[in-house]
Design an enzyme around this catalytic site. Structure first.
Site, PDB file in Angstrom:
ATOM      1  N   ILE A  96     -17.840 -37.496  20.892  1.00  0.00           N
ATOM      2  CA  ILE A  96     -16.807 -38.529  20.786  1.00  0.00           C
ATOM      3  C   ILE A  96     -15.473 -38.075  21.347  1.00  0.00           C
ATOM      4  CG2 ILE A  96     -17.851 -39.761  18.858  1.00  0.00           C
ATOM      5  CD1 ILE A  96     -16.140 -38.165  16.948  1.00  0.00           C
ATOM      6  N   GLY A  97     -15.398 -36.854  21.833  1.00  0.00           N
ATOM      7  CA  GLY A  97     -14.156 -36.385  22.441  1.00  0.00           C
ATOM      8  C   GLY A  97     -14.352 -35.065  23.138  1.00  0.00           C
ATOM      9  N   SER A 146      -9.696 -29.503  26.778  1.00  0.00           N
ATOM     10  CA  SER A 146      -9.777 -28.372  27.693  1.00  0.00           C
ATOM     11  C   SER A 146     -10.653 -27.253  27.142  1.00  0.00           C
ATOM     12  CB  SER A 146      -8.373 -27.833  27.968  1.00  0.00           C
ATOM     13  OG  SER A 146      -7.556 -28.832  28.540  1.00  0.00           O
ATOM     14  N   VAL A 174     -15.659 -32.657  20.490  1.00  0.00           N
ATOM     15  CA  VAL A 174     -15.824 -33.201  19.144  1.00  0.00           C
ATOM     16  C   VAL A 174     -17.074 -34.072  19.128  1.00  0.00           C
ATOM     17  CG1 VAL A 174     -14.802 -34.549  17.281  1.00  0.00           C
ATOM     18  CG2 VAL A 174     -13.333 -33.209  18.781  1.00  0.00           C
ATOM     19  N   ASP A 181       4.184 -32.874  14.821  1.00  0.00           N
ATOM     20  CA  ASP A 181       3.625 -33.581  15.976  1.00  0.00           C
ATOM     21  C   ASP A 181       3.143 -34.975  15.565  1.00  0.00           C
ATOM     22  OD1 ASP A 181       3.109 -33.770  18.671  1.00  0.00           O
ATOM     23  OD2 ASP A 181       1.161 -32.768  18.584  1.00  0.00           O
TER      24      ASP A 181
END
EC number: 2.7.11.1
Length: 426
Positions: free
Chosen positions: A26-27, A30, A34, A140
């Site tokens: 799903i992801g 670099s 995931v 963040d």
């Protein structure tokens, strides 16, 4: 393999592939991927982040930091961490699966109504209130780092640059975050506290209303110069007065006058406009319909290769590793060693000290130039930007200014010698 020592006790004798079944990716970032996965014992759906520590050597401290912070958190508003496993050089981080996508995903089909925005902001504030009560700073906050469950629960994610408060403030020179959302005091490398998260929340509020943060059309480096210098951004357009006042309260350039997360939870925009989190499932359904129509196939992140489609055709959420300015190892505040590790942490990467010429040459020269410009009625803005550029360069490459000065002196000497030689031969 010294950089693996900090992960020596991450269940290194257990094969994670026996405990978990990987499903759809799903992801992808670099240095890691995931996956949606299944806990083979409990049959619970989990998220599995797999990172190759050999390839991610420069990110080791961020990975340790995220594990440390998440393992210390126990809140329904923070992404849950279940454990980590080391298999060869691959680190498996097992986390709560949040199938509703990120707040950034939910923006993609179109603008959000204020009721949705207020509800999302309320849940972010609950997460920040918890973190700040634990003396932690996220550093963040942005829509991409806010994840939702399929039931509409909102949770904070991505703690790779989170900080631990010592006394009441984080020391100077801890320059982290994502430029567009970064507080002025962080950019100026002043001492700062949890109020930096409140500024980022204000920028996130504008992002949720407009689809992008202020100054998103500018280069990030340019934005770093403008944020401390310009007036705070405001929420423009046809939005309610309470919403505009909420944003204005968050974006006070003086952090002393920004409200706390607890105080903002009592703001009239939050108390009057919010609904139950289950209301957010309407946004999740809208995003899935939009995606099923063929939109959003291309990744919006230059640093991510996102696989939005599950192999079985189910629409899964997009998990990204968004670009963020990370602290250099020598300025890390709360160096997180691996959870439950009894051995020494990973050996820190040796970093060259900051350039001496900053204090002995660069700042005095710029000080003199700015004074001359002021006396002649000129603007010092360009000089301030150039001076800030030296500081920013030092953050990413300590010692670079000294090298530049040495090279410049050598060039001047060669040029001077060449001119003298030409003069003597005439």
């Amino acid at each position: 393999m010294a950089h693996l020592r900090g992960f020596a006790h991450q269940h290194s004798r257990v094969d994670p592939e026996e405990l978990f079944t990987k499903l759809d990716r799903i992801g992808k970032g670099s240095f890691g991927e995931v996956y949606k996965g299944i806990d083979n014992h409990t049959k619970e759906v989990v998220a599995i982040k797999i990172i190759d520590l050999e390839e991610a050597e420069d990110e080791i401290e961020d990975i340790q930091q995220e594990i440390t912070v998440l393992s210390q958190c126990d809140s329904p508003y923070i992404t849950r961490y279940f454990g980590s496993y080391l298999k060869s050089t691959k680190l498996w981080i097992i986390m709560e699966y949040l199938g509703g996508g990120s707040a950034l995903d939910l923006l993609k089909p179109g603008p959000l109504e204020e009721t949705y925005i207020a509800t999302i902001l309320r849940e972010i504030l609950k997460g920040l209130d918890y973190l700040h009560s634990e003396r932690k700073i996220h550093r963040d906050i942005k829509a991409a780092n806010v994840l939702l469950s399929e039931q509409g629960d909102v949770k904070l994610a991505d703690f790779g640059v989170a900080g631990q408060l010592t006394d009441t403030q984080i020391k100077r020179n801890t320059f982290v975050g994502t430029p567009f959302w970064m507080a002025p005091e962080v950019i100026k490398q002043s001492a700062y506290d949890f109020k930096a998260d409140i500024w980022s929340l204000g920028i996130t509020a504008i992002e949720l209303a407009k689809g992008e943060p202020p100054n998103s059309d500018l280069h990030p480096m340019r934005v770093l110069f403008l944020i401390p210098k310009n007036n705070p951004p405001t929420l423009e357009g046809h939005h309610s007065k309470p919403f505009k006042e909420f944003v204005e309260a968050c974006l006070n350039k003086d952090p002393r006058f920004r409200p706390t997360a607890k105080e903002l939870l009592k703001h009239k925009f939050i108390t009057r406009y919010t609904k139950k989190t289950s209301f957010l499932t309407e946004l999740i359904d809208r995003y899935k319909r939009w995606k099923s129509e063929g939109h959003g196939e291309e990744s919006s992140s230059e640093d991510s290769d996102i696989d939005g489609e599950a192999e079985d055709g189910e629409q899964g959420p997009i998990w990204t590793f968004p670009p963020t300015i990370r602290p250099s190892p020598h300025s890390k505040l709360h160096k997180g060693t691996a959870l439950h590790s009894s051995q020494k942490p990973a050996e820190p990467i040796k970093r060259q000290p900051r350039s001496q010429c900053l204090s002995t040459l660069v700042r005095p020269v710029f000080g003199e130039l700015k004074e001359k410009h002021k006396q002649s009625g000129g603007s010092v803005g360009a000089l301030e930007e150039l001076e800030n550029a030296f500081s920013l360069a030092e953050e990413s490459c300590p010692g670079i200014s000294d090298k530049l000065m040495v090279h410049l002196v050598e060039r001047v000497q060669r040029f001077s010698h060449s001119r003298n030689h030409l003069t003597s031969t005439r």
